[in-house]
Design an enzyme around this catalytic site. Structure first.
Site, PDB file in Angstrom:
ATOM      1  N   GLN A  75      40.758  35.322  37.614  1.00 47.64           N
ATOM      2  CA  GLN A  75      41.364  36.458  37.079  1.00 47.64           C
ATOM      3  C   GLN A  75      42.825  36.588  37.308  1.00 47.64           C
ATOM      4  OE1 GLN A  75      38.481  39.374  39.351  1.00 47.64           O
ATOM      5  NE2 GLN A  75      38.684  40.440  37.342  1.00 47.64           N
TER       6      GLN A  75
ATOM      7  N   GLY B  36      36.833  43.799  44.037  1.00 52.18           N
ATOM      8  CA  GLY B  36      36.540  42.308  44.007  1.00 52.18           C
ATOM      9  C   GLY B  36      37.503  41.713  43.030  1.00 52.18           C
TER      10      GLY B  36
ATOM     11  N   HIS C  56      29.117  39.218  40.492  1.00 53.77           N
ATOM     12  CA  HIS C  56      29.959  39.683  39.603  1.00 53.77           C
ATOM     13  C   HIS C  56      31.237  38.504  39.853  1.00 53.77           C
ATOM     14  CE1 HIS C  56      32.523  42.477  37.292  1.00 53.77           C
ATOM     15  NE2 HIS C  56      33.455  41.675  37.726  1.00 53.77           N
ATOM     16  N   GLU C  57      31.676  38.400  41.020  1.00 53.37           N
ATOM     17  CA  GLU C  57      32.776  37.578  41.307  1.00 53.37           C
ATOM     18  C   GLU C  57      32.632  36.230  41.110  1.00 53.37           C
ATOM     19  OE1 GLU C  57      35.493  39.138  41.322  1.00 53.37           O
ATOM     20  OE2 GLU C  57      34.515  41.252  41.680  1.00 53.37           O
TER      21      GLU C  57
ATOM     22  N   CYS D  38      35.342  46.153  35.778  1.00 51.32           N
ATOM     23  CA  CYS D  38      35.995  44.947  36.164  1.00 51.32           C
ATOM     24  C   CYS D  38      37.581  45.044  35.922  1.00 51.32           C
ATOM     25  CB  CYS D  38      35.525  43.722  35.141  1.00 51.32           C
ATOM     26  SG  CYS D  38      36.185  42.180  35.618  1.00 51.32           S
ATOM     27  N   LEU D  39      38.228  44.634  36.650  1.00 52.33           N
ATOM     28  CA  LEU D  39      39.762  44.716  36.723  1.00 52.33           C
ATOM     29  C   LEU D  39      40.303  43.959  35.419  1.00 52.33           C
ATOM     30  CD1 LEU D  39      41.136  44.157  40.402  1.00 52.33           C
ATOM     31  CD2 LEU D  39      40.793  46.586  38.822  1.00 52.33           C
TER      32      LEU D  39
ATOM     33  N   HIS E  97      32.692  35.006  37.781  1.00 49.09           N
ATOM     34  CA  HIS E  97      34.181  35.050  37.310  1.00 49.09           C
ATOM     35  C   HIS E  97      34.482  33.485  37.295  1.00 49.09           C
ATOM     36  CE1 HIS E  97      35.921  38.717  36.066  1.00 49.09           C
ATOM     37  NE2 HIS E  97      35.458  39.317  37.230  1.00 49.09           N
TER      38      HIS E  97
HETATM   39 NI    NI Z   1      35.594  41.319  37.495  1.00 52.72          NI
END
Ligand code: NI
Length: 163
Positions: free
Chosen positions: A50, A45, A132-133, A90-91, A136
């Protein structure tokens, strides 16, 4: 085009993203770049936040073969139910995994890449990923759901690693 991913504790990750007014070619190009960036990372995701684009756009693909791309523009959770504890990463927070409590089932309404409204019901990994997204694009990271002590330790670890 693969875009650079912001890393915690970058303050730009705290930006609340703006509603997408028109789903046009510029948005579709951004979505394409987001998928490329997510697949290359690799991740399941990615939110526009991000990659420092502050529009309410998220992309997801939880399939093993990476052939089920899901794009949600202006996503809104309209129903949620139950509770589930799941280990998240998470990235934007590399090499860090912690269990987070979220709703087990969600119903989300969003626009697709053609600007059409659709609704989706999701649970377990997909439901968690959507929550989660969406966090963000509201400037929230999964680590914000952890205890203050865990957050303090993570910040110290990150500072040390960046020295
Ligand atoms: Ni994330």
């Amino acid at each position: 085009m693969i875009l650079p991913i912001l890393h915690y504790p970058d303050s730009r990750l705290r930006t609340v993203a703006k509603i997408v007014e028109t789903v046009d070619d510029a948005v579709r190009t951004l979505v394409k770049d987001m998928f490329e960036t997510m697949y290359q990372a690799p991740g399941i995701g990615l939110a526009a936040t991000q990659i420092d684009h502050h529009q309410r756009i998220i992309v997801i693909d939880i399939s093993e073969d990476k052939n089920q791309p899901l794009c949600l523009i202006n996503p809104e959770i309209i129903e949620k139910d139950g509770e589930i504890l799941w280990e998240e990463g998470c990235l934007s927070v590399p090499d860090y995994y912690q269990c987070v409590k979220r709703a087990n089932q969600v119903k989300v309404r969003a626009l697709n890449e053609q600007g059409e409204t659709f609704e989706l019901e999701a649970d377990e990994l997909l439901g968690i990923c959507i929550q989660h997204e969406i966090d963000h694009i509201d400037g929230i990271l999964f680590v914000d759901h952890l205890s203050k002590l865990k957050q303090k330790r993570l910040l110290e670890k990150t500072k040390k690693a960046n020295k």
